[in-house]
Scaffold this motif. Structure first.
Motif, mmCIF file in Angstrom:
data_model
loop_
_atom_site.group_PDB
_atom_site.id
_atom_site.type_symbol
_atom_site.label_atom_id
_atom_site.label_comp_id
_atom_site.label_asym_id
_atom_site.label_seq_id
_atom_site.Cartn_x
_atom_site.Cartn_y
_atom_site.Cartn_z
ATOM 1 N N ARG A 239 -76.619 -62.518 36.671
ATOM 2 C CA ARG A 239 -76.058 -63.707 37.321
ATOM 3 C C ARG A 239 -75.031 -63.263 38.356
ATOM 4 O O ARG A 239 -74.131 -62.469 38.056
ATOM 5 C CB ARG A 239 -75.413 -64.636 36.301
ATOM 6 N N ILE A 240 -75.156 -63.778 39.569
ATOM 7 C CA ILE A 240 -74.203 -63.504 40.645
ATOM 8 C C ILE A 240 -73.249 -64.690 40.741
ATOM 9 O O ILE A 240 -73.685 -65.840 40.812
ATOM 10 C CB ILE A 240 -74.931 -63.279 41.980
ATOM 11 N N ILE A 241 -71.944 -64.401 40.734
ATOM 12 C CA ILE A 241 -70.937 -65.457 40.648
ATOM 13 C C ILE A 241 -69.924 -65.300 41.778
ATOM 14 O O ILE A 241 -69.389 -64.211 42.002
ATOM 15 C CB ILE A 241 -70.202 -65.407 39.294
ATOM 16 N N GLY B 252 -79.210 -57.671 22.901
ATOM 17 C CA GLY B 252 -78.630 -56.872 21.831
ATOM 18 C C GLY B 252 -77.275 -56.280 22.142
ATOM 19 O O GLY B 252 -76.665 -55.654 21.268
ATOM 20 N N LEU B 253 -76.772 -56.468 23.367
ATOM 21 C CA LEU B 253 -75.470 -55.924 23.754
ATOM 22 C C LEU B 253 -74.574 -57.045 24.261
ATOM 23 O O LEU B 253 -75.050 -58.115 24.652
ATOM 24 C CB LEU B 253 -75.632 -54.859 24.848
ATOM 25 N N ASN B 254 -73.271 -56.789 24.255
ATOM 26 C CA ASN B 254 -72.333 -57.759 24.802
ATOM 27 C C ASN B 254 -72.477 -57.845 26.322
ATOM 28 O O ASN B 254 -72.724 -56.836 26.991
ATOM 29 C CB ASN B 254 -70.894 -57.374 24.449
ATOM 30 N N ASP B 255 -72.312 -59.054 26.851
ATOM 31 C CA ASP B 255 -72.338 -59.231 28.302
ATOM 32 C C ASP B 255 -71.165 -58.484 28.931
ATOM 33 O O ASP B 255 -70.099 -58.335 28.324
ATOM 34 C CB ASP B 255 -72.240 -60.711 28.669
ATOM 35 N N TRP B 256 -71.366 -58.013 30.153
ATOM 36 C CA TRP B 256 -70.265 -57.404 30.889
ATOM 37 C C TRP B 256 -70.365 -57.820 32.352
ATOM 38 O O TRP B 256 -71.427 -58.214 32.833
ATOM 39 C CB TRP B 256 -70.253 -55.884 30.755
ATOM 40 N N VAL C 56 -67.122 -60.679 44.652
ATOM 41 C CA VAL C 56 -68.317 -61.169 43.967
ATOM 42 C C VAL C 56 -68.362 -60.566 42.563
ATOM 43 O O VAL C 56 -68.100 -59.372 42.386
ATOM 44 C CB VAL C 56 -69.602 -60.795 44.732
ATOM 45 N N ASP C 57 -68.695 -61.402 41.568
ATOM 46 C CA ASP C 57 -68.896 -60.938 40.197
ATOM 47 C C ASP C 57 -70.391 -60.846 39.910
ATOM 48 O O ASP C 57 -71.164 -61.739 40.287
ATOM 49 C CB ASP C 57 -68.263 -61.894 39.184
ATOM 50 N N TYR C 58 -70.784 -59.778 39.205
ATOM 51 C CA TYR C 58 -72.160 -59.619 38.741
ATOM 52 C C TYR C 58 -72.123 -59.569 37.213
ATOM 53 O O TYR C 58 -71.649 -58.593 36.628
ATOM 54 C CB TYR C 58 -72.781 -58.341 39.309
ATOM 55 N N LYS C 59 -72.596 -60.636 36.579
ATOM 56 C CA LYS C 59 -72.609 -60.710 35.123
ATOM 57 C C LYS C 59 -73.937 -60.162 34.612
ATOM 58 O O LYS C 59 -75.004 -60.683 34.946
ATOM 59 C CB LYS C 59 -72.411 -62.152 34.653
ATOM 60 N N ILE C 60 -73.866 -59.114 33.800
ATOM 61 C CA ILE C 60 -75.052 -58.436 33.299
ATOM 62 C C ILE C 60 -75.218 -58.772 31.816
ATOM 63 O O ILE C 60 -74.327 -58.499 31.003
ATOM 64 C CB ILE C 60 -74.940 -56.908 33.479
ATOM 65 N N SER C 61 -76.354 -59.367 31.473
ATOM 66 C CA SER C 61 -76.663 -59.702 30.080
ATOM 67 C C SER C 61 -77.844 -58.847 29.640
ATOM 68 O O SER C 61 -78.918 -58.895 30.247
ATOM 69 C CB SER C 61 -77.010 -61.187 29.937
ATOM 70 N N ILE C 62 -77.639 -58.057 28.580
ATOM 71 C CA ILE C 62 -78.665 -57.162 28.053
ATOM 72 C C ILE C 62 -78.923 -57.534 26.599
ATOM 73 O O ILE C 62 -77.976 -57.709 25.817
ATOM 74 C CB ILE C 62 -78.222 -55.688 28.163
#
Length: 227
Positions: free
Chosen positions: A199-201, A156-160, A148-154
């Motif tokens: 986002r869970i992918i 002012g910062l780049n997504d990881w 499972v991938d967990y995409k973290i968007s914050i």
């Protein structure tokens, strides 16, 4: 929410069964082996090939996944080939008599809502959207699942992306499918909830089963009094 099936082609060492999450998938397709080149041709049961990626899951090697492009990308990656009107994949090695599944990839995505502390009173649920909340980590409970991938968007910062692999090297039996019947994924966050999107992918041929989640963090009510 679950993508797994109680009756399927894949079987875990613990006995659970499920199917792959692929469009137009077929099990144990026809294949031919060329001893001169040491390559196996795996034939698709249909001739109409879309534009997406295709995956071949080889069950004899811990659920090895080989991804093929629908057309030649020109960069050396494997792709679906044509012989007359027939379509086939070509892989190195002899894969006759080995269980496998082939089909077209698709992704599953779940966008989590904004996370708040909530209160339940008189059969009503209210969110505390005034207090300051810094989320330290998520703990996601999963059922029968693959990676499972967990995409973290914050802001002012780049997504990881945090990828949770299903099984560790000392936790699986060789020549078995890369899935677990249940697990808890710990995802580090350390960010204010208002600046956060998660986002869970699921982007592998294996299912993803989400049973629930908890968050841990620091809540500051700023000395407000609420009625």
């Amino acid at each position: 929410m679950t993508q797994s099936s109680e009756q399927g082609f894949l079987t875990l060492p613990t006995g659970e069964k499920t199917d792959v999450c692929l469009d137009l998938f077929t099990t144990n397709p026809h294949r031919t082996y060329d001893a001169a080149t040491d390559k196996t041709s795996i034939w698709l049961p249909y001739t109409n090939v879309g534009t997406g990626d295709y995956s071949l899951v080889i069950l004899a090697n811990f659920g090895t996944v080989i991804t093929f492009k629908a057309v030649d990308p020109g960069d050396g990656r494997p792709f679906i080939k044509t012989s007359g009107t027939d379509k086939y994949l070509e892989v190195a090695g002899d894969y006759r008599g080995i269980d496998m599944v082939i089909g077209q990839d698709y992704d599953m995505t779940v966008d989590l809502p904004k996370l708040y502390k909530y209160n339940v009173a008189n059969k009503q649920v209210t969110n505390d959207d005034v207090s300051s909340l810094i989320i330290h980590r998520l703990k996601v409970k999963t059922g029968l699942s693959g990676p499972v991938d967990y995409k973290i968007s914050i802001t002012g910062l780049n997504d990881w992306t945090n990828t949770v692999s299903v099984t560790q090297p000392n936790q699986y039996q060789l020549n078995n499918v890369n899935m677990q019947a249940s697990s808890t994924h710990v995802v580090p966050i350390f960010q204010r909830n208002e600046n956060l999107a998660i986002r869970i992918i699921g982007n592998t041929p294996f299912p993803v089963s989400l049973l629930g989640l908890d968050w841990e963090g620091k809540l500051n009510q700023r000395f407000y009094r609420r009625g």
